[in-house]
Motif scaffolding. Structure first.
Motif, PDB file in Angstrom:
ATOM      1  N   LYS A   8       0.811  -1.211   0.000  1.00  0.00           N
ATOM      2  CA  LYS A   8       0.000   0.000   0.000  1.00  0.00           C
ATOM      3  C   LYS A   8       0.848   1.265   0.000  1.00  0.00           C
ATOM      4  CE  LYS A   8      -4.295  -1.649   2.043  1.00  0.00           C
ATOM      5  NZ  LYS A   8      -5.243  -1.462   3.147  1.00  0.00           N
ATOM      6  N   ILE A   9       1.954   1.243   0.720  1.00  0.00           N
ATOM      7  CA  ILE A   9       2.805   2.436   0.788  1.00  0.00           C
ATOM      8  C   ILE A   9       3.390   2.753  -0.583  1.00  0.00           C
ATOM      9  CG2 ILE A   9       4.910   3.414   1.800  1.00  0.00           C
ATOM     10  CD1 ILE A   9       4.204   1.930   4.384  1.00  0.00           C
ATOM     11  N   ASP A  10       3.745   1.734  -1.344  1.00  0.00           N
ATOM     12  CA  ASP A  10       4.283   1.958  -2.693  1.00  0.00           C
ATOM     13  C   ASP A  10       3.260   2.619  -3.605  1.00  0.00           C
ATOM     14  OD1 ASP A  10       6.967   0.912  -2.571  1.00  0.00           O
ATOM     15  OD2 ASP A  10       6.051  -1.066  -2.327  1.00  0.00           O
ATOM     16  N   GLU A  21       8.650   7.823   4.042  1.00  0.00           N
ATOM     17  CA  GLU A  21      10.046   7.371   4.042  1.00  0.00           C
ATOM     18  C   GLU A  21      10.915   8.262   4.918  1.00  0.00           C
ATOM     19  OE1 GLU A  21      11.025   7.091  -0.127  1.00  0.00           O
ATOM     20  OE2 GLU A  21      10.043   5.123  -0.302  1.00  0.00           O
ATOM     21  N   SER A  22      10.653   9.565   4.883  1.00  0.00           N
ATOM     22  CA  SER A  22      11.399  10.490   5.753  1.00  0.00           C
ATOM     23  C   SER A  22      11.111  10.197   7.221  1.00  0.00           C
ATOM     24  CB  SER A  22      11.032  11.938   5.444  1.00  0.00           C
ATOM     25  OG  SER A  22      11.458  12.294   4.162  1.00  0.00           O
ATOM     26  N   MET A  23       9.854   9.911   7.526  1.00  0.00           N
ATOM     27  CA  MET A  23       9.481   9.593   8.899  1.00  0.00           C
ATOM     28  C   MET A  23      10.180   8.316   9.356  1.00  0.00           C
ATOM     29  SD  MET A  23       5.420  10.508   8.641  1.00  0.00           S
ATOM     30  CE  MET A  23       4.958  10.363  10.373  1.00  0.00           C
ATOM     31  N   ILE A  34       3.063   6.859  12.035  1.00  0.00           N
ATOM     32  CA  ILE A  34       3.133   6.784  10.573  1.00  0.00           C
ATOM     33  C   ILE A  34       1.796   6.310  10.004  1.00  0.00           C
ATOM     34  CG2 ILE A  34       4.285   5.669   8.620  1.00  0.00           C
ATOM     35  CD1 ILE A  34       6.853   5.634  10.405  1.00  0.00           C
ATOM     36  N   VAL A  35       1.178   5.304  10.646  1.00  0.00           N
ATOM     37  CA  VAL A  35      -0.142   4.813  10.225  1.00  0.00           C
ATOM     38  C   VAL A  35      -1.146   5.959  10.276  1.00  0.00           C
ATOM     39  CG1 VAL A  35      -2.084   3.337  10.926  1.00  0.00           C
ATOM     40  CG2 VAL A  35       0.236   2.391  10.813  1.00  0.00           C
ATOM     41  N   ALA A  55       9.329  -0.578   6.266  1.00  0.00           N
ATOM     42  CA  ALA A  55      10.511   0.039   6.874  1.00  0.00           C
ATOM     43  C   ALA A  55      11.721  -0.883   6.757  1.00  0.00           C
ATOM     44  CB  ALA A  55      10.233   0.375   8.337  1.00  0.00           C
ATOM     45  N   ARG A  56      11.523  -2.184   6.988  1.00  0.00           N
ATOM     46  CA  ARG A  56      12.633  -3.136   6.858  1.00  0.00           C
ATOM     47  C   ARG A  56      13.175  -3.156   5.432  1.00  0.00           C
ATOM     48  NH1 ARG A  56      10.276  -8.220   8.714  1.00  0.00           N
ATOM     49  NH2 ARG A  56       8.926  -7.209  10.178  1.00  0.00           N
TER      50      ARG A  56
END
Length: 186
Positions: A8-10, A21-23, A34-35, A55-56
């Motif tokens: 979903k983030i992509d 990504e900065s967070m 972040i959510v 994140a990983r």
């Protein structure tokens, strides 16, 4: 090349994804924060586990990029430290160093899983590449010197025919320099 995961983030808008990504990379935000940011800015519901997985993957990618940059910087430093060395030689030195370092760090148990013939073949390949490069370097140097000698010969022949007095002065100057340095005039 491996298939890249597209969660979903992509699929978020680029500016939202960039902020996420900065967070993550700042290490100043929890996955819950972040959510909440994703929900508020993009209206998307996403789990903390999804953020953790993303994140990983992001951190792994950033580590790979940093490693590549450090390796490239090391190659450039080695090349700059030794002006006569070209990029290929720098890469070969770095790879050889990494290979030897990794071999030295192997335990006896690690060697049990290594096929000795394969290890010898890889070492032989590295030596062969190094020898091939040296051979190419020697041939290039010889060709350059032959080309320079041919041009020099043509220039001297041309000057001696067209400007004999200049040729004689230059020839005497070369002889004087050679005798001062203990060398020869060729």
């Amino acid at each position: 090349m491996a298939n890249r995961s597209h969660g979903k983030i992509d699929k978020l808008r680029p500016e939202v994804k960039s902020e996420v990504e900065s967070m993550i990379t700042s290490n100043n935000f929890t996955y819950k924060e972040i959510v909440d940011y994703i929900k508020d800015s993009a209206g998307e519901m996403i789990s903390q586990a999804s953020v953790c997985r993303y994140a990983r993957r992001l951190c792994k990618s950033l580590d790979s990029i940093r490693f590549a940059q450090e390796t490239f910087r090391a190659i450039n430093d080695e090349i700059n430290r030794t002006p006569d060395m070209d990029t290929t030689e720098g890469i070969m030195r770095i790879v050889s160093h990494l290979l030897l370092t990794n071999i030295q760090q192997l335990s006896d148990e690690d060697f049990e899983d290594v096929d000795p013939l394969k290890l010898l073949k890889q070492a032989s390949d590295l030596i062969r590449v190094s020898a091939y490069k040296r051979g190419v370097d020697i041939k290039n140097k010889e060709l350059t010197e032959m080309g320079f000698d041919a041009i020099k010969q043509k220039a001297f022949t041309g000057v001696s025919k067209k400007y004999p007095e200049l040729y004689e002065k230059f020839s005497k100057a070369l002889d004087e320099l050679a005798s001062e340095e203990g060398g020869d005039s060729s």
